[in-house]
Design a protein around this motif. Structure first.
Motif, short mmCIF file in Angstrom:
data_model
loop_
_atom_site.label_atom_id
_atom_site.label_comp_id
_atom_site.label_asym_id
_atom_site.label_seq_id
_atom_site.Cartn_x
_atom_site.Cartn_y
_atom_site.Cartn_z
N ALA A 13 -20.93 -86.55 22.70
CA ALA A 13 -21.40 -87.01 23.26
C ALA A 13 -21.68 -85.29 24.15
O ALA A 13 -23.17 -85.01 24.58
N VAL A 14 -20.76 -84.15 23.42
CA VAL A 14 -21.59 -82.86 23.27
C VAL A 14 -22.13 -82.18 22.47
O VAL A 14 -23.50 -81.92 22.96
N LYS A 15 -22.20 -82.93 21.28
CA LYS A 15 -23.13 -82.77 20.26
C LYS A 15 -24.59 -83.71 20.25
O LYS A 15 -25.50 -83.23 20.36
N GLU A 16 -24.59 -84.82 21.34
CA GLU A 16 -26.11 -85.23 21.76
C GLU A 16 -27.05 -84.64 22.20
O GLU A 16 -27.64 -85.04 22.61
N ARG A 17 -25.57 -84.21 23.13
CA ARG A 17 -26.71 -83.02 24.94
C ARG A 17 -27.42 -82.30 23.61
O ARG A 17 -28.34 -81.95 24.77
N VAL A 18 -26.94 -81.62 22.79
CA VAL A 18 -28.21 -80.21 22.43
C VAL A 18 -28.86 -81.29 21.39
O VAL A 18 -29.45 -81.78 21.23
N PRO A 19 -30.37 -80.16 21.45
CA PRO A 19 -31.79 -80.45 21.78
C PRO A 19 -31.73 -80.66 20.18
O PRO A 19 -31.26 -79.84 19.57
N GLY A 20 -32.61 -82.17 19.48
CA GLY A 20 -33.20 -82.19 18.75
C GLY A 20 -31.80 -82.55 17.85
O GLY A 20 -32.16 -83.06 17.10
N SER A 21 -30.89 -82.41 17.55
CA SER A 21 -29.52 -83.56 17.15
C SER A 21 -29.46 -85.32 17.23
O SER A 21 -29.22 -85.25 16.27
N GLY A 22 -29.80 -85.76 17.93
CA GLY A 22 -29.79 -87.04 17.83
C GLY A 22 -28.94 -87.68 17.94
O GLY A 22 -27.61 -87.07 18.71
N SER A 23 -28.36 -88.99 17.89
CA SER A 23 -26.92 -89.85 18.33
C SER A 23 -26.56 -89.95 16.73
O SER A 23 -27.21 -89.90 15.48
N ASP A 24 -25.50 -89.97 16.36
CA ASP A 24 -24.85 -90.57 15.39
C ASP A 24 -23.94 -91.15 14.93
O ASP A 24 -23.52 -91.64 15.62
N VAL A 25 -24.74 -91.92 13.91
CA VAL A 25 -24.55 -94.11 13.95
C VAL A 25 -23.45 -94.00 13.41
O VAL A 25 -23.13 -95.17 13.42
N THR A 26 -23.18 -92.89 12.00
CA THR A 26 -22.12 -92.54 11.41
C THR A 26 -20.52 -92.41 12.13
O THR A 26 -19.43 -92.83 11.27
N ARG A 27 -20.83 -91.71 13.89
CA ARG A 27 -19.28 -91.92 14.11
C ARG A 27 -18.74 -92.78 14.22
O ARG A 27 -18.74 -94.08 14.73
N GLY A 28 -17.44 -92.81 14.13
CA GLY A 28 -16.27 -94.14 14.24
C GLY A 28 -16.65 -94.91 13.44
O GLY A 28 -15.99 -96.14 13.05
N VAL A 29 -17.15 -94.37 11.57
CA VAL A 29 -17.74 -95.67 10.67
C VAL A 29 -17.13 -94.58 9.79
O VAL A 29 -16.70 -93.25 9.29
N ALA A 30 -15.62 -95.29 8.57
CA ALA A 30 -15.66 -94.71 7.54
C ALA A 30 -16.05 -96.28 6.78
O ALA A 30 -15.66 -96.32 6.65
N VAL A 31 -16.63 -95.35 5.21
CA VAL A 31 -16.71 -96.57 4.18
C VAL A 31 -16.42 -95.64 2.70
O VAL A 31 -16.13 -94.11 2.35
N GLU A 32 -15.64 -96.90 1.84
CA GLU A 32 -15.24 -96.38 0.52
C GLU A 32 -16.42 -97.24 0.09
O GLU A 32 -16.30 -98.32 -0.26
N VAL A 33 -17.01 -96.72 -1.28
CA VAL A 33 -18.08 -96.90 -1.93
C VAL A 33 -17.16 -96.87 -3.13
O VAL A 33 -17.33 -96.12 -3.69
N GLY A 34 -17.85 -98.00 -4.16
CA GLY A 34 -16.98 -98.22 -5.39
C GLY A 34 -18.32 -98.76 -5.51
O GLY A 34 -19.58 -98.80 -5.42
N GLU A 35 -18.06 -99.18 -7.34
CA GLU A 35 -19.19 -99.47 -8.34
C GLU A 35 -19.73 -100.48 -7.94
O GLU A 35 -21.50 -100.45 -7.73
N ARG A 36 -19.37 -101.61 -7.14
CA ARG A 36 -20.16 -102.61 -7.09
C ARG A 36 -19.38 -103.71 -5.76
O ARG A 36 -19.74 -104.52 -5.05
N GLN A 37 -18.68 -102.74 -4.68
CA GLN A 37 -17.83 -103.31 -3.87
C GLN A 37 -17.56 -101.89 -2.08
O GLN A 37 -18.00 -100.73 -3.05
#
Length: 166
Positions: free
Chosen positions: A77-101
């Motif tokens: 919320a603090v970061k998004e108030r900084v002009p030009g920073s936009g919203s972070d759609v990856t907040r609260g998301v973690a991924v593990e990406v393998g070769e096919r999965q």
């Protein structure tokens, strides 16, 4: 790539780093004039792309108020108030990406009154459908942690610039 896989047009995938050092998955195509045009060459999907797709898909479910655990939401919320920073759609998301999965972990805030079990099922189905359709990776699991319930009379992060992206 094996000869059998080559004949059937199956793509091989490898983990790689692009020029900026960002991790991703490279889907190997075939080469040569006998290969269909749609699979000639390689396609690299960065891990951040998978996280963005998952974050946007989770936010499409109306009962999801926000993503991220308490401190991540406050800092976001603090970061998004900084002009030009936009919203972070990856907040609260973690991924593990393998070769096919891939596997996805989500931290959610659910609207009060919504069924957590039903909402989690809707989020899970939407994330799997979006990631598999857009990346070609198989989603083996979507783990959901509900960190909070948003009450109607609580001050909303969106009033301060850090709310849900719709």
């Amino acid at each position: 790539m094996s000869e059998a896989a080559d004949r059937t047009g199956t793509h091989a995938a490898t983990r790689s780093r692009n020029q900026t050092g960002e991790k991703g998955t490279t889907l190997k195509g075939r080469s040569g004039v006998d290969a269909p045009p749609g699979i000639r060459g390689d396609t690299t999907v960065a891990d951040r792309v998978v996280a963005k797709i998952a974050g946007m898909a989770a936010r499409e479910i109306p009962e999801v108020h926000n993503l991220g655990a308490g401190m991540a939401r406050a800092l976001g919320a603090v970061k998004e108030r900084v002009p030009g920073s936009g919203s972070d759609v990856t907040r609260g998301v973690a991924v593990e990406v393998g070769e096919r999965q891939t596997a996805v972990d989500l931290d959610l805030v659910i609207e009060y009154g919504a069924s957590i079990v039903d909402t989690a099922g809707d989020v899970r189905a939407n994330v799997i459908q979006a990631v598999e359709r857009m990346t070609g990776l198989e989603v083996v699991e979507v783990n959901i942690a509900v960190h909070d319930v948003h009450l109607p009379d609580e001050e909303d992060d969106s009033e301060q610039g850090g709310g849900r992206v719709a």
